[in-house]
Motif scaffolding. Sequence first.
Motif, short mmCIF file in Angstrom:
data_model
loop_
_atom_site.label_atom_id
_atom_site.label_comp_id
_atom_site.label_asym_id
_atom_site.label_seq_id
_atom_site.Cartn_x
_atom_site.Cartn_y
_atom_site.Cartn_z
N LEU A 167 0.81 -1.21 0.00
CA LEU A 167 0.00 0.00 0.00
C LEU A 167 0.85 1.26 0.00
CD1 LEU A 167 -2.77 -0.94 2.58
CD2 LEU A 167 -3.01 -0.73 0.12
N ARG A 168 2.18 1.11 -0.10
CA ARG A 168 3.04 2.28 0.02
C ARG A 168 2.74 3.32 -1.04
NH1 ARG A 168 7.55 2.91 3.30
NH2 ARG A 168 8.02 1.06 4.51
N SER A 169 2.60 2.90 -2.29
CA SER A 169 2.40 3.91 -3.34
C SER A 169 1.01 4.51 -3.25
CB SER A 169 2.65 3.30 -4.72
OG SER A 169 2.07 2.03 -4.77
N LYS A 170 0.02 3.68 -2.86
CA LYS A 170 -1.35 4.19 -2.76
C LYS A 170 -1.42 5.30 -1.71
CE LYS A 170 -6.07 2.68 -1.81
NZ LYS A 170 -6.31 2.51 -0.37
N LEU A 171 -0.66 5.12 -0.60
CA LEU A 171 -0.70 6.11 0.47
C LEU A 171 0.43 7.12 0.34
CD1 LEU A 171 -1.48 3.65 3.39
CD2 LEU A 171 -2.96 5.49 2.62
N SER A 172 1.15 7.09 -0.77
CA SER A 172 2.27 8.01 -1.01
C SER A 172 3.28 7.96 0.13
CB SER A 172 1.76 9.44 -1.16
OG SER A 172 0.77 9.49 -2.12
N LYS A 173 3.64 6.77 0.54
CA LYS A 173 4.63 6.65 1.61
C LYS A 173 5.79 5.79 1.14
CE LYS A 173 1.59 7.54 5.43
NZ LYS A 173 0.87 7.09 6.61
N TYR A 179 9.30 6.81 6.17
CA TYR A 179 8.35 5.75 6.53
C TYR A 179 9.08 4.42 6.58
CZ TYR A 179 5.33 9.58 5.33
OH TYR A 179 4.75 10.81 5.28
N PRO A 180 9.93 4.22 7.61
CA PRO A 180 10.74 3.00 7.64
C PRO A 180 9.87 1.76 7.83
CG PRO A 180 11.44 4.58 9.32
CD PRO A 180 10.17 5.07 8.78
N LYS A 181 10.39 0.66 7.33
CA LYS A 181 9.68 -0.61 7.53
C LYS A 181 9.57 -0.90 9.02
CE LYS A 181 10.55 -4.51 5.33
NZ LYS A 181 11.21 -5.55 4.55
N LEU A 182 8.48 -1.46 9.43
CA LEU A 182 8.20 -1.84 10.82
C LEU A 182 7.99 -0.65 11.74
CD1 LEU A 182 10.47 -4.94 11.48
CD2 LEU A 182 8.03 -4.87 11.18
N PHE A 183 8.14 0.58 11.22
CA PHE A 183 7.76 1.78 11.98
C PHE A 183 6.55 2.45 11.37
CE2 PHE A 183 10.41 2.27 15.44
CZ PHE A 183 11.77 2.33 15.17
N ALA A 184 6.51 2.45 10.01
CA ALA A 184 5.48 3.23 9.33
C ALA A 184 4.12 2.58 9.48
CB ALA A 184 5.84 3.35 7.85
N VAL A 185 3.10 3.45 9.57
CA VAL A 185 1.72 2.97 9.66
C VAL A 185 0.92 3.60 8.54
CG1 VAL A 185 1.86 2.71 12.15
CG2 VAL A 185 1.01 4.84 11.20
N ASP A 186 -0.29 3.09 8.35
CA ASP A 186 -1.11 3.68 7.28
C ASP A 186 -1.69 5.03 7.72
OD1 ASP A 186 -3.74 1.15 7.74
OD2 ASP A 186 -2.82 2.54 9.13
N ALA A 272 -12.02 17.49 7.99
CA ALA A 272 -12.10 16.50 6.92
C ALA A 272 -12.31 15.10 7.48
CB ALA A 272 -10.82 16.55 6.08
N ALA A 273 -11.74 14.83 8.66
CA ALA A 273 -11.78 13.47 9.20
C ALA A 273 -13.17 13.07 9.64
CB ALA A 273 -10.81 13.34 10.37
N GLU A 274 -13.98 14.07 10.00
CA GLU A 274 -15.34 13.71 10.41
C GLU A 274 -16.07 13.01 9.29
OE1 GLU A 274 -16.78 17.44 11.73
OE2 GLU A 274 -15.35 17.45 13.40
N ALA A 275 -15.71 13.38 8.06
CA ALA A 275 -16.38 12.76 6.92
C ALA A 275 -15.67 11.47 6.49
CB ALA A 275 -16.40 13.75 5.75
N ASN A 276 -14.38 11.59 6.19
CA ASN A 276 -13.66 10.45 5.62
C ASN A 276 -12.20 10.52 6.05
OD1 ASN A 276 -12.00 8.93 3.80
ND2 ASN A 276 -13.78 8.76 2.46
N LYS A 279 -9.41 10.62 3.19
CA LYS A 279 -9.41 11.94 2.53
C LYS A 279 -8.76 12.96 3.44
CE LYS A 279 -12.96 12.27 -0.96
NZ LYS A 279 -14.17 11.51 -0.62
N ALA A 280 -9.03 12.84 4.75
CA ALA A 280 -8.47 13.80 5.70
C ALA A 280 -6.94 13.73 5.67
CB ALA A 280 -8.99 13.51 7.10
N PHE A 281 -6.39 12.53 5.58
CA PHE A 281 -4.93 12.42 5.53
C PHE A 281 -4.38 12.98 4.24
CE2 PHE A 281 -3.05 10.55 9.21
CZ PHE A 281 -4.11 10.00 9.90
#
Lengths: 292, 540
Positions: A167-173, A179-186, A272-276, A279-281
């Motif tokens: 999911l890295r490219s989808k979330l631009s990370k 966004y190191p491996k085993l540290f980064a979250v979605d 923005a987060a109240e809705a989605n 999208k908020a991120f």
Amino acid sequence: MRRQLIVPKASRGYRSLGLPCCFGSWTVSVYIGAPANWQTGLQKAASPAMRRTIQLTQLTNLVLLPIAAIIPIAIIALCKRYSASKNTKWKHINQNVWIEMLWTVVPIAILTGICVPSLKVLRYQINQKRKAFTDVKVTAHQWYWNYEYSFGNKQIKYDSNILNESLRSKLSKTNLKSYPKLFAVDYELVVPTKRVIKLLITSADVIHAFAVPSLGIKVDAVPGKINSAWIKTTRAGIYYGQCSEFCGKGHAYMPIAIRVVDQHSFEKWIKAAEANISKAFRVLRPKALANG
Amino acid sequence: MDNSELQIAIACFKLYNLLIRTKRRLGRIVEFMDGLTSWNHKTLGKAYMLFSVIAGSIGIAMSALMRAELHKPDVQVFNRIAKFVYKTGDFVDQAKHLYNVTMTAHGLIMMFYMLMPMLINGFGNLVVPEMLGASSLAFPKMGTVSLALLVWSLAHTVTSLITKGTSTEYGAGTGWTLYPPLSNATFHPGKSVNHVLKAMYLASASSLISATNFVSTILNSRKLANTLSEASLFVWGILMSSILLVLTLPVLASAITMLLTDRLWDTVFFEPKAGGDPVLFQHLFWFFGHPEVYILILPAFGIVSEIISKFSNKRVFGKPGMVFAMGLIGLVGLMVWAHHMYTVGLSYEAQKYFVITTMAVAVPTGIKVFSWLSTLWRGSISLKPPMVWALGFVCLFVIGGITGVQLANASLSKTLHDTYYVVAHFHYILSLAAVFALLAAWYYWFHKITKHSYKSSLCILHSIITFVGANAAFLPQHFLGLAGMPRRCVDYPEAFSGWNKVSSYGAYLSLASVVLFFYIIAEAVVRNRQSPQDPWKQSF
């Protein structure tokens, strides 16, 4: 939004650098609170609590490390001086009340000298007189975190899973330094900078622990119990930590990431987060999308 | 007499005969059991040592596997083991549980089946009666029973490895600390954890019996030494250790009983939904768990005092102070348990109390270290192999003690708790210091264990390799802990890879020292180098 270039200060002594992150030829302005390979000391402080903790560590190191060094040296010196091959007959002294009192009283004094500042720091870590800007409810699960904010009658609730590599490219990370491996979250825990945030931490199943070393926080997430802690970050950035109480198979795979942003961005994110949530991120990180 | 009376008489005679024969058979069974349980205390001690060496080898093999896994980031060793064990399925996922099981078993085996049998029961049975001028322990048969219980306990631990822990995988992946809810029936529905709990019951019973044995022996048979104060410091160490065992093992037994009933019969001691509290288990466990580590180290203190005194040709400096210090360590050690729990949410006052008492333990410990240095002072020091090991103990114990004082600070716990800093601390105390004391005693009393003598140069080589290897394995772990690497993780981010690699190389070197340990024994036995009755007389 104007891009601000933040260059981290040179490291002092053994403290680690906040990592400057580059991808391509751009230098992205996100401060990352994470360990550096081969570091020998604590992570650099990003909160006043951690700053005090580092000072206490420096004090205890100053007092205790010389002891650890002197004892082996003393042993070697004594073995050389009083070696059996020297054949000198010494008068044996097998007791001396004064020296025994000395080496009882002096360690008590040294330990008191460590204890007093230590308890001061402890009190600072626990007590927070200021009213928190907001409370965040943190719930630990096997093997992810759930964050919940309440503003009036509105509620924002989302899970924070370890970043799936696909999911890295989808979330631009895609930047491994940010966004190191085993540290980064979605989806990170988002808080505004320079405000007191109260965390209410519990667990939905087994005991976990919420820990972020650069903020100097570690609180167990115990089911049936709500532990509270406060954080206050001094600069914007992403601060990483890992679950710190053994919780089964995925113990190493439930990292904690706190994205600290300025007040304005935080308010935009909340709206923005109240809705989605996703999208908020995206609202929070328009530059990331722009850079592809 | 007519026929019927004769028949009755014959029947009575046959019955009488049968009774006599049964009595004789029972007598022979009783004699057999008597012979089975009345082992010579030296033989018993050696049996415990053999048990400890076997268990220790298993424990070290497990640690080598873990270090091989942690050599590089990503899962690379345990997924292959998982493939071998399970043949199908998600090997990486199974590997994670396997690693947790190995980590749990490593802790249990090293604590209960390697250090305790060797330091307390092994050397205790071997030399304490002689030091007191007694011919055996107070209850010689109970010594054998104690060993049998311990063997049965290890059998249960091994069984736990081959029974299902979770619904699909083998072994108990809970950590040796067995915290609920992870160790309860919801998260470990299989029978594996039950086996671990039974193993701990049996080990507790074994230790309780031998502790009672030692206390009775020491307090009652004092022919050589007229008062207890004249007895060797090793005897004092065993006495204090045994008293601590008697005081704290029942609390462990209560904690694991509650966990077992929670698992088997739906009691709710640690079930938050019903008003129970997982933190209660932690309090009860650590009330035993902390004195447990003092139980391990007090005999080691005694051994080191013996050896340093012998090879400095001088009495131990300030013996009353040494005895007092050991007693104080034991007593205060009973009051510090929650320093393992600084982050569970204790109040400020509670944390303050435990910080102060934990720091207080450093004072008698310091008294002991300074007394050892003062024993060396103005002595006539010969650096024979046991002395080298004993001096190594002092250096390594001080380093471990220093990191302990740092960890005693609850405020520093917010950065150091449950990181590799803690792992480094207790491995310095146990895997370095306690093992050095163990090997010091092993080489000091080698002539009592086997009738042979070993090659001194090989022993010094052993000490050097162990020192370098173990330090290389555990010193970098301090840095990992300061950087924030949590413990009990099968995998880690790239940022921790540097020091992990160094640590793994140190572990491999320590394996080499274990091989050398066995080689030294084999060489002494095969070359049949007979040892004199008292090989250390010449050092005077």
